[in-house]
Design an enzyme around this catalytic site. Sequence first.
Site, mmCIF file in Angstrom:
data_model
loop_
_atom_site.group_PDB
_atom_site.id
_atom_site.type_symbol
_atom_site.label_atom_id
_atom_site.label_comp_id
_atom_site.label_asym_id
_atom_site.label_seq_id
_atom_site.Cartn_x
_atom_site.Cartn_y
_atom_site.Cartn_z
ATOM 1 N N LYS A 115 12.903 7.756 -18.214
ATOM 2 C CA LYS A 115 12.027 8.940 -18.080
ATOM 3 C C LYS A 115 12.323 9.957 -19.173
ATOM 4 O O LYS A 115 11.419 10.612 -19.685
ATOM 5 C CB LYS A 115 12.173 9.572 -16.694
ATOM 6 N N LYS A 206 7.732 -1.270 -16.251
ATOM 7 C CA LYS A 206 7.170 -1.434 -14.905
ATOM 8 C C LYS A 206 5.860 -0.645 -14.769
ATOM 9 O O LYS A 206 5.669 0.374 -15.447
ATOM 10 C CB LYS A 206 8.172 -1.000 -13.840
ATOM 11 N N LYS A 209 2.915 4.963 -11.552
ATOM 12 C CA LYS A 209 1.756 5.823 -11.301
ATOM 13 C C LYS A 209 1.705 7.009 -12.248
ATOM 14 O O LYS A 209 0.673 7.619 -12.424
ATOM 15 C CB LYS A 209 1.686 6.237 -9.837
HETATM 16 P P1 ATP Z 1 6.534 7.215 -10.751
HETATM 17 O O1 ATP Z 1 5.603 6.404 -11.550
HETATM 18 O O2 ATP Z 1 6.018 8.599 -10.489
HETATM 19 O O3 ATP Z 1 7.941 7.176 -11.251
HETATM 20 P P2 ATP Z 1 6.782 5.129 -8.891
HETATM 21 O O4 ATP Z 1 5.463 4.584 -8.479
HETATM 22 O O5 ATP Z 1 7.604 4.370 -9.815
HETATM 23 O O6 ATP Z 1 6.548 6.602 -9.346
HETATM 24 P P3 ATP Z 1 7.531 5.700 -6.100
HETATM 25 O O7 ATP Z 1 6.205 6.148 -5.707
HETATM 26 O O8 ATP Z 1 8.589 6.617 -5.661
HETATM 27 O O9 ATP Z 1 7.742 5.446 -7.651
HETATM 28 O O10 ATP Z 1 7.838 4.250 -5.549
HETATM 29 C C1 ATP Z 1 7.648 3.890 -4.200
HETATM 30 C C2 ATP Z 1 8.107 2.479 -3.991
HETATM 31 O O11 ATP Z 1 7.340 1.573 -4.817
HETATM 32 C C3 ATP Z 1 9.577 2.216 -4.358
HETATM 33 O O12 ATP Z 1 10.135 1.377 -3.364
HETATM 34 C C4 ATP Z 1 9.512 1.486 -5.669
HETATM 35 O O13 ATP Z 1 10.612 0.605 -5.839
HETATM 36 C C5 ATP Z 1 8.220 0.690 -5.521
HETATM 37 N N1 ATP Z 1 7.611 0.423 -6.822
HETATM 38 C C6 ATP Z 1 7.187 1.351 -7.721
HETATM 39 N N2 ATP Z 1 6.676 0.754 -8.807
HETATM 40 C C7 ATP Z 1 6.805 -0.588 -8.607
HETATM 41 C C8 ATP Z 1 6.455 -1.746 -9.375
HETATM 42 N N3 ATP Z 1 5.891 -1.619 -10.563
HETATM 43 N N4 ATP Z 1 6.721 -2.968 -8.851
HETATM 44 C C9 ATP Z 1 7.274 -3.104 -7.637
HETATM 45 N N5 ATP Z 1 7.633 -2.054 -6.849
HETATM 46 C C10 ATP Z 1 7.404 -0.814 -7.321
#
Ligand code: ATP
Length: 343
Positions: A115, A206, A209
């Site tokens: 980040k 990865k 969002k």
């Molecule tokens: P940001 O993009 O704002 O960092 P994020 O989508 O990565 O957010 P969260 O919304 O906090 O993070 O994630 C919620 C859940 O989704 C967590 O358990 C995380 O491990 C899972 N997750 C997030 N992105 C992925 C992905 N690309 N593949 C699988 N699991 C994911």
Amino acid sequence: MSDQKPVILTCAQPTGGLTIGNYLGAIKNWATMIDAYECYFGIVDLHAITIDYTPAELRKNSLSCVAQYIACGLDPKKSNIFIQSHVTGHTELAWILACMTPLGELQRMTQFKDKTKQLNHESEDPTKRGSINSGLLIYPVLMAADILLYNADAVPVGADQKQHLELCRNLAQRFNQRFSETFTIPEPYLSEQGKRIMSLQDPSKKMSKSDQNQNATVFLLDDPKIIRKKIMGAVTDSSRTIEHSDDKPGLTNLINIYAAFSGESSETIVGRFQGKGYGDLKSELSDLIISKLEPVQKRYNELMVEPKYLESVLKEGAEVAQKRAFKMLRKIYKKSGFQARIQ
Ligand code: ATP
Ligand code: LTN
């Protein structure tokens, strides 16, 4: 709800719409655990302010996230859905844990490094570059507090959160050793399929969002036409054979998404597409995603016109969560040497 059931706690950040990465790596699996566990599903708004945000967006995203949770199958009658800032104790425990966390352990965290790099190099607004706040560094400590405040037995997360969970386990052990047995050491619970969904534009990253490139991410609430456009435009290699291999990360990601949505193995999918092209796979995958998300979107739209119902879910969820959190926090304060408050 019986006290005998093991407890799971897990959360997502209201940093934007949920993605198919969140759904396949996390929420879809949470829904299958609802009957066997006492479930706490948090919306971690205090985590969401570690990156740039506007108050109006945060407020909107938090309520929308509740509706998306329910639309994805998290039944509020069988689980506790709550907003982190509605429960007192998360930041208090985070402070105690922060005072037990060496700085180096936080500076080593992959998510912090990623980040930081992203904020330094990719921010559209040059004035924001280099503006890393200390909340982003301490983020995993707050996450550990989220988990330990409920004395959770297991934490279902995507693979990207494994390292944070390891820190949480270390902190729980450190606290238990320094004071006395207080916390259960939480187990990670990773689903095999869908645990790491990658960006459609850069399969080495990865799917996230908060990615600046909207084409990299399929959101649960994307219009069918947009979903098709994003999948058809996903970055792949220039060869023609459909295979699941490390040399073809873009294609492999699409096969993984297909497998996670359909429940089929990647071998079955690869077998079915022999002799066909990437376009065929992308087109069928688009149909599959659209059909799986259609009922989620329909339910979401119904829920969003019922804000009173969503608020009642949050009220009940916070009440149950607060009760458990208070009990735990009192114990933590006592064990770590704080003078008991006179009632
Ligand atoms: P940001 O993009 O704002 O960092 P994020 O989508 O990565 O957010 P969260 O919304 O906090 O993070 O994630 C919620 C859940 O989704 C967590 O358990 C995380 O491990 C899972 N997750 C997030 N992105 C992925 C992905 N690309 N593949 C699988 N699991 C994911
Ligand atoms: N750090 C997680 C979100 C998160 C979380 C938690 C997940 C915050 N607190 C507690 C599980 C349990 C993320 O970035 N996906």
